[in-house]
Write a protein that holds these residues in place. Structure first.
Motif, PDB file in Angstrom:
ATOM      1  N   ILE A 149       6.139   7.646   7.380  1.00 16.54           N
ATOM      2  CA  ILE A 149       4.788   7.151   7.131  1.00 16.54           C
ATOM      3  C   ILE A 149       4.020   7.123   8.448  1.00 16.54           C
ATOM      4  O   ILE A 149       4.600   7.015   9.524  1.00 16.54           O
ATOM      5  CB  ILE A 149       4.769   5.751   6.478  1.00 16.54           C
ATOM      6  CG1 ILE A 149       5.418   4.705   7.382  1.00 16.54           C
ATOM      7  CG2 ILE A 149       5.428   5.773   5.118  1.00 16.54           C
ATOM      8  CD1 ILE A 149       5.121   3.280   6.948  1.00 16.54           C
ATOM      9  N   VAL A 208       2.183   1.823  -0.700  1.00 16.64           N
ATOM     10  CA  VAL A 208       2.822   3.038  -1.211  1.00 16.64           C
ATOM     11  C   VAL A 208       3.620   2.740  -2.479  1.00 16.64           C
ATOM     12  O   VAL A 208       3.562   3.491  -3.454  1.00 16.64           O
ATOM     13  CB  VAL A 208       3.738   3.669  -0.130  1.00 16.64           C
ATOM     14  CG1 VAL A 208       4.606   4.770  -0.717  1.00 16.64           C
ATOM     15  CG2 VAL A 208       2.915   4.187   1.041  1.00 16.64           C
ATOM     16  N   GLU A 217       1.807  -1.436   4.625  1.00 17.87           N
ATOM     17  CA  GLU A 217       1.583  -0.037   4.257  1.00 17.87           C
ATOM     18  C   GLU A 217       2.607   0.418   3.220  1.00 17.87           C
ATOM     19  O   GLU A 217       2.262   1.063   2.231  1.00 17.87           O
ATOM     20  CB  GLU A 217       1.641   0.863   5.493  1.00 17.87           C
ATOM     21  CG  GLU A 217       1.467   2.334   5.192  1.00 17.87           C
ATOM     22  CD  GLU A 217       0.140   2.688   4.525  1.00 17.87           C
ATOM     23  OE1 GLU A 217       0.107   3.715   3.822  1.00 17.87           O
ATOM     24  OE2 GLU A 217      -0.852   1.958   4.694  1.00 17.87           O
TER      25      GLU A 217
END
Length: 97
Positions: free
Chosen positions: A23, A41, A37
């Motif tokens: 990522i 996802v 984050e």
């Protein structure tokens, strides 16, 4: 942006349906920002896997390893990641005799 590799073990592998992923996170991101984050996802709250509703770390259930070293969950908002870091999300392992 910085790319980090995330290895997923146990229930985290099931959440993401993969063993690992890369990522992009902003340079100097904290582990908490990485978790945020990853939560986006996976469309789930990963923070709750590591930090209880009382704000205390839950080391007995989950751990984060960065470049082979276990991270103190009290410091995930302060711990910075670097490009190329390898982050492992894993359930804690309890032993018995």
């Amino acid at each position: 942006m910085s790319e980090v590799e995330v290895e997923l073990v146990g229930r985290f592998r099931e959440i993401f349906n993969r063993r690992s992923m890369k990522i992009n996170v902003k340079s100097g991101a904290s582990l908490m920002e990485v978790l945020e984050e990853l939560s986006r996802v996976a469309n789930t709250d990963l923070r709750s896997e590591f930090i209880g509703s009382d704000g205390k770390p839950m080391e007995e259930s989950s751990l984060i390893i960065v470049n082979g070293r276990v991270v103190d969950l009290n410091r995930i908002s302060e711990h910075r990641v670097n490009p190329g870091d390898r982050i492992v999300l894993a359930p804690s392992v309890a032993g018995g005799g």
